[in-house]
Design a protein around this motif. Structure first.
Motif, PDB file in Angstrom:
ATOM      1  N   MET A   1       0.850  -1.195   0.000  1.00  0.00           N
ATOM      2  CA  MET A   1       0.000   0.000   0.000  1.00  0.00           C
ATOM      3  C   MET A   1       0.882   1.241   0.000  1.00  0.00           C
ATOM      4  SD  MET A   1      -2.898   1.022   2.779  1.00  0.00           S
ATOM      5  CE  MET A   1      -3.548  -0.657   2.728  1.00  0.00           C
ATOM      6  N   THR A   2       0.739   2.057  -1.051  1.00  0.00           N
ATOM      7  CA  THR A   2       1.594   3.243  -1.172  1.00  0.00           C
ATOM      8  C   THR A   2       0.981   4.472  -0.528  1.00  0.00           C
ATOM      9  OG1 THR A   2       0.611   3.767  -3.334  1.00  0.00           O
ATOM     10  CG2 THR A   2       2.586   2.389  -3.331  1.00  0.00           C
ATOM     11  N   VAL A   3      -0.315   4.452  -0.269  1.00  0.00           N
ATOM     12  CA  VAL A   3      -0.991   5.612   0.315  1.00  0.00           C
ATOM     13  C   VAL A   3      -0.856   5.554   1.830  1.00  0.00           C
ATOM     14  CG1 VAL A   3      -3.191   6.808   0.577  1.00  0.00           C
ATOM     15  CG2 VAL A   3      -2.629   5.689  -1.595  1.00  0.00           C
ATOM     16  N   THR A   4      -0.302   6.611   2.419  1.00  0.00           N
ATOM     17  CA  THR A   4      -0.179   6.645   3.871  1.00  0.00           C
ATOM     18  C   THR A   4      -1.566   6.709   4.500  1.00  0.00           C
ATOM     19  OG1 THR A   4       0.020   9.054   3.855  1.00  0.00           O
ATOM     20  CG2 THR A   4       2.063   7.766   3.806  1.00  0.00           C
ATOM     21  N   GLN A   5      -1.763   5.951   5.560  1.00  0.00           N
ATOM     22  CA  GLN A   5      -3.074   5.863   6.195  1.00  0.00           C
ATOM     23  C   GLN A   5      -3.224   6.979   7.223  1.00  0.00           C
ATOM     24  OE1 GLN A   5      -5.514   3.342   5.043  1.00  0.00           O
ATOM     25  NE2 GLN A   5      -3.987   3.938   3.522  1.00  0.00           N
ATOM     26  N   GLN A   6      -3.361   8.190   6.664  1.00  0.00           N
ATOM     27  CA  GLN A   6      -3.392   9.376   7.509  1.00  0.00           C
ATOM     28  C   GLN A   6      -4.259  10.440   6.845  1.00  0.00           C
ATOM     29  OE1 GLN A   6       0.482  11.026   8.135  1.00  0.00           O
ATOM     30  NE2 GLN A   6      -0.235  12.714   9.422  1.00  0.00           N
ATOM     31  N   ARG A   7      -5.191  11.005   7.592  1.00  0.00           N
ATOM     32  CA  ARG A   7      -5.980  12.127   7.074  1.00  0.00           C
ATOM     33  C   ARG A   7      -5.090  13.355   7.022  1.00  0.00           C
ATOM     34  NH1 ARG A   7      -9.549  16.331   9.462  1.00  0.00           N
ATOM     35  NH2 ARG A   7      -8.541  15.762  11.424  1.00  0.00           N
ATOM     36  N   LYS A   8      -5.208  14.084   5.918  1.00  0.00           N
ATOM     37  CA  LYS A   8      -4.388  15.287   5.767  1.00  0.00           C
ATOM     38  C   LYS A   8      -5.156  16.294   4.924  1.00  0.00           C
ATOM     39  CE  LYS A   8      -0.869  15.265   2.919  1.00  0.00           C
ATOM     40  NZ  LYS A   8       0.473  15.017   2.317  1.00  0.00           N
ATOM     41  N   LEU A   9      -5.303  17.514   5.436  1.00  0.00           N
ATOM     42  CA  LEU A   9      -5.955  18.582   4.690  1.00  0.00           C
ATOM     43  C   LEU A   9      -4.941  19.674   4.401  1.00  0.00           C
ATOM     44  CD1 LEU A   9      -9.418  18.921   6.497  1.00  0.00           C
ATOM     45  CD2 LEU A   9      -8.814  17.538   4.509  1.00  0.00           C
ATOM     46  N   GLY A  46      -6.302   1.415   1.168  1.00  0.00           N
ATOM     47  CA  GLY A  46      -6.693   1.245   2.561  1.00  0.00           C
ATOM     48  C   GLY A  46      -7.961   2.016   2.837  1.00  0.00           C
ATOM     49  N   GLY A  47      -7.908   2.950   3.794  1.00  0.00           N
ATOM     50  CA  GLY A  47      -9.065   3.768   4.131  1.00  0.00           C
ATOM     51  C   GLY A  47      -8.913   5.214   3.729  1.00  0.00           C
ATOM     52  N   ILE A  48      -8.044   5.513   2.759  1.00  0.00           N
ATOM     53  CA  ILE A  48      -7.738   6.895   2.389  1.00  0.00           C
ATOM     54  C   ILE A  48      -7.949   7.129   0.894  1.00  0.00           C
ATOM     55  CG2 ILE A  48      -5.828   8.547   2.105  1.00  0.00           C
ATOM     56  CD1 ILE A  48      -6.792   8.501   4.952  1.00  0.00           C
ATOM     57  N   LEU A  49      -8.550   8.283   0.573  1.00  0.00           N
ATOM     58  CA  LEU A  49      -8.615   8.789  -0.792  1.00  0.00           C
ATOM     59  C   LEU A  49      -7.735  10.026  -0.889  1.00  0.00           C
ATOM     60  CD1 LEU A  49     -12.494   8.734  -1.372  1.00  0.00           C
ATOM     61  CD2 LEU A  49     -10.852   6.938  -1.935  1.00  0.00           C
ATOM     62  N   LEU A  57      -8.355  12.050   2.421  1.00  0.00           N
ATOM     63  CA  LEU A  57      -9.647  11.958   3.080  1.00  0.00           C
ATOM     64  C   LEU A  57      -9.897  10.553   3.595  1.00  0.00           C
ATOM     65  CD1 LEU A  57      -9.804  14.258   0.779  1.00  0.00           C
ATOM     66  CD2 LEU A  57     -12.262  14.083   1.088  1.00  0.00           C
ATOM     67  N   ILE A  58     -10.526  10.459   4.761  1.00  0.00           N
ATOM     68  CA  ILE A  58     -10.947   9.155   5.290  1.00  0.00           C
ATOM     69  C   ILE A  58     -12.162   8.690   4.502  1.00  0.00           C
ATOM     70  CG2 ILE A  58     -11.791   7.917   7.305  1.00  0.00           C
ATOM     71  CD1 ILE A  58     -10.321   9.899   9.065  1.00  0.00           C
ATOM     72  N   ASP A  59     -12.097   7.463   4.030  1.00  0.00           N
ATOM     73  CA  ASP A  59     -13.134   6.926   3.150  1.00  0.00           C
ATOM     74  C   ASP A  59     -14.098   6.042   3.926  1.00  0.00           C
ATOM     75  OD1 ASP A  59     -14.651   5.973   1.082  1.00  0.00           O
ATOM     76  OD2 ASP A  59     -13.105   4.663   0.256  1.00  0.00           O
ATOM     77  N   LEU A  60     -15.298   6.580   4.203  1.00  0.00           N
ATOM     78  CA  LEU A  60     -16.342   5.779   4.830  1.00  0.00           C
ATOM     79  C   LEU A  60     -17.436   5.437   3.827  1.00  0.00           C
ATOM     80  CD1 LEU A  60     -16.757   7.414   8.362  1.00  0.00           C
ATOM     81  CD2 LEU A  60     -15.363   5.457   7.684  1.00  0.00           C
ATOM     82  N   PRO A 419      -7.451   0.658   8.702  1.00  0.00           N
ATOM     83  CA  PRO A 419      -6.766   0.517   9.989  1.00  0.00           C
ATOM     84  C   PRO A 419      -7.652   0.997  11.146  1.00  0.00           C
ATOM     85  CG  PRO A 419      -5.337   1.577   8.366  1.00  0.00           C
ATOM     86  CD  PRO A 419      -6.706   1.533   7.768  1.00  0.00           C
ATOM     87  N   PRO A 420      -7.606   0.317  12.282  1.00  0.00           N
ATOM     88  CA  PRO A 420      -8.461   0.694  13.417  1.00  0.00           C
ATOM     89  C   PRO A 420      -8.256   2.124  13.898  1.00  0.00           C
ATOM     90  CG  PRO A 420      -7.568  -1.504  13.743  1.00  0.00           C
ATOM     91  CD  PRO A 420      -6.879  -0.939  12.534  1.00  0.00           C
ATOM     92  N   ASP A 421      -7.007   2.613  13.900  1.00  0.00           N
ATOM     93  CA  ASP A 421      -6.780   3.970  14.395  1.00  0.00           C
ATOM     94  C   ASP A 421      -7.423   5.008  13.485  1.00  0.00           C
ATOM     95  OD1 ASP A 421      -4.951   3.373  12.368  1.00  0.00           O
ATOM     96  OD2 ASP A 421      -3.400   4.694  13.187  1.00  0.00           O
ATOM     97  N   LEU A 422      -7.452   4.736  12.192  1.00  0.00           N
ATOM     98  CA  LEU A 422      -8.091   5.652  11.255  1.00  0.00           C
ATOM     99  C   LEU A 422      -9.610   5.645  11.465  1.00  0.00           C
ATOM    100  CD1 LEU A 422      -7.136   7.527   8.963  1.00  0.00           C
ATOM    101  CD2 LEU A 422      -7.642   5.674   7.361  1.00  0.00           C
ATOM    102  N   LEU A 423     -10.145   4.489  11.743  1.00  0.00           N
ATOM    103  CA  LEU A 423     -11.579   4.382  12.010  1.00  0.00           C
ATOM    104  C   LEU A 423     -11.947   5.121  13.287  1.00  0.00           C
ATOM    105  CD1 LEU A 423     -14.171   3.045  10.923  1.00  0.00           C
ATOM    106  CD2 LEU A 423     -13.660   1.101  12.396  1.00  0.00           C
ATOM    107  N   ARG A 424     -11.124   4.990  14.297  1.00  0.00           N
ATOM    108  CA  ARG A 424     -11.381   5.708  15.555  1.00  0.00           C
ATOM    109  C   ARG A 424     -11.306   7.226  15.329  1.00  0.00           C
ATOM    110  NH1 ARG A 424      -8.095   1.334  17.477  1.00  0.00           N
ATOM    111  NH2 ARG A 424      -9.395  -0.156  18.636  1.00  0.00           N
ATOM    112  N   GLU A 425     -10.367   7.656  14.499  1.00  0.00           N
ATOM    113  CA  GLU A 425     -10.294   9.084  14.176  1.00  0.00           C
ATOM    114  C   GLU A 425     -11.577   9.533  13.478  1.00  0.00           C
ATOM    115  OE1 GLU A 425      -7.617  12.367  11.703  1.00  0.00           O
ATOM    116  OE2 GLU A 425      -7.031  10.252  11.673  1.00  0.00           O
ATOM    117  N   ALA A 426     -12.084   8.695  12.595  1.00  0.00           N
ATOM    118  CA  ALA A 426     -13.329   9.024  11.897  1.00  0.00           C
ATOM    119  C   ALA A 426     -14.482   9.189  12.875  1.00  0.00           C
ATOM    120  CB  ALA A 426     -13.657   7.940  10.869  1.00  0.00           C
TER     121      ALA A 426
END
Length: 437
Positions: A1-9, A46-49, A57-60, A419-426
């Motif tokens: 996975m090349t996309v870092t699993q981190q929300r960033k604006l 993963g969970g990021i766009l 962005l977190i992808d829900l 990832p669980p931490d990204l979901l908790r952030e969401a």
């Protein structure tokens, strides 16, 4: 996975590059194509766009429950790359190929029930539903199709008739296909009925207004999707399925949104041990490539005459390769278990939020198919609050989708690999948005 699993604006949402591209959309794309969040995606995993402005962005949403295995899942990418280098199309009905066969074999193996099965591959969920109806009519020699309040089955003429919600799916597009009959469903938050009681109400409506001997099939989503993630009361689905068996009616489970691990089971029917006669599949089947299927009892699936089923692109070899990669990923990584873990994180967080905010009338769902229903002070559906909360989430860098016949449901469909931490952030971002109202 090349996309870092981190929300960033890095810009406002949408950013300037996305706004520029949206202007081109308005000049080139038909107005009837709606856009929920006008950010233009350049990469995802993963969970990021990642959008054209560099925001993450977190992808829900998972592309509406499509990328259960995550975007650009390695097994899917590898399978597609290998297949596209060999050939991209021949049409299975002209000169067959092994990928189509292997997908059918896999679906026959993994769908509920140990009876002999057959499958047909198609392009979209709506096409799968239409073919399930054709197959059921050929088998039963009957015409009537029974569907349920809050059900959604597609945008073609027949499936619009089968879909409950008028706007935006049906308004102005009639007349619709005949011999489609809608009956009440089980909606515990709204009707307060037990599963058997709700089923008895549904069956009574069928028998009174349609007649059992006229019904070719009953088509139902095990959890209503676009209708608001309505989870039927325990006992409802088994009772409806039993009535179908007793009356020679084909029971069709529309698992287009619920399938492939989304609800914590490989297929949502199995939660109560329901074995459908036919099951319609799409969305999560191929990791983002267009593919759909109908799988079911051999004696029912074989009812149509030779060449009565098919289509030019159905079971395209590249999509079949993707499906084999996606199914392998779901099984080897036990993604249904990952879905259950997602539910274990989301449901307590949402219930705690509901305890503090009366605007959340109901928290429901299973696995990674979760929703909250938003209401006003009287308990009536509150579509205005739903839209406002969704837009605020978008501004925070989180993709959420609305749903519900009344437009008052927020639905959450994270990729099963999030990832669980990204979901908790969401969940923290959602709480921040609702706390700020």
């Amino acid at each position: 996975m090349t996309v870092t699993q981190q929300r960033k604006l890095v810009t406002e949402i949408p950013g300037p590059r996305s706004v520029e591209l949206l202007g081109r959309v308005r000049r080139s794309v038909a107005r009837g194509v709606g856009i929920t969040l006008p950010v233009f995606v350049t990469e995802a995993g993963g969970g990021i766009l990642v959008d054209a402005d560099g925001n993450q962005l977190i992808d829900l949403g998972s592309g509406i429950a499509v990328v259960n295995v995550g975007n650009a899942a390695p097994a899917v990418v590898q399978a597609v790359q290998e297949q596209v280098a060999r050939f991209t199309h021949t049409c299975f009905m002209v000169t067959p190929y092994q990928g189509y066969l292997e997908v059918c074999e896999a679906l026959n193996r993994i769908t509920p029930g140990d009876h002999e099965k057959r499958s047909v591959l198609l392009n979209s969920g709506a096409e799968a539903v239409e073919n399930a109806v054709k197959i059921a009519r050929a088998h039963t020699k009957r015409d009537a199709v029974v569907v349920f309040d809050h059900g959604y089955h597609g945008r073609t003429n027949l499936t619009m008739a089968m879909t409950a919600k008028n706007m935006p799916y049906k308004d102005g597009f009639g007349p619709f296909a005949p011999e489609v009959y809608r009956v009440p469903t089980s909606y515990p938050y709204r009707d307060g009925l037990t599963g058997p009681a709700a089923a008895a109400r549904s069956v009574a409506s069928i028998e009174k207004y349609v007649g059992a001997s006229n019904v070719a099939c009953v088509v139902i989503e095990p959890i209503h999707g676009e209708g608001g993630f309505v989870v039927p009361a325990e006992g409802f689905l088994p009772a409806v399925a039993e009535w179908c068996r007793d009356n020679g009616v084909v029971f069709v489970a529309d698992e287009i949104q619920t399938g492939f691990g989304r609800t914590g089971d490989l297929f949502a029917c199995t939660h109560e041990g329901v074995v459908p006669d036919l099951i319609t599949l799409a969305k999560g089947i191929a990791g983002g490539l267009p593919l759909a299927a109908v799988t079911g009892r051999a004696e029912i699936m074989d009812a149509p005459h030779v060449s009565g089923l098919g289509g030019t692109y159905g079971g395209n070899p590249v999509a079949c390769a993707a499906a084999l990669g996606a199914i392998a990923t779901i099984e080897t990584e036990d993604l249904p278990a990952r879905a259950r873990d997602i539910g274990d994180i989301m449901l307590p967080a949402l219930r705690e939020l509901a305890a503090r905010h009366p605007v959340i009338g109901d928290v429901r769902g299973r696995g990674a198919m979760i929703a909250i229903e938003l209401v006003d002070e009287s308990g009536a559906p509150d579509a205005v609050a739903t839209s406002a909360i969704a837009k605020a989430c978008h501004a925070e860098g989180m993709v959420v989708l609305t749903a519900g016949t009344d437009g008052n449901v927020l639905r959450f469909l994270p990729p099963l690999v999030m990832p669980p931490d990204l979901l908790r952030e969401a969940m923290g971002l959602l709480a921040k948005v609702i706390d700020a109202r």
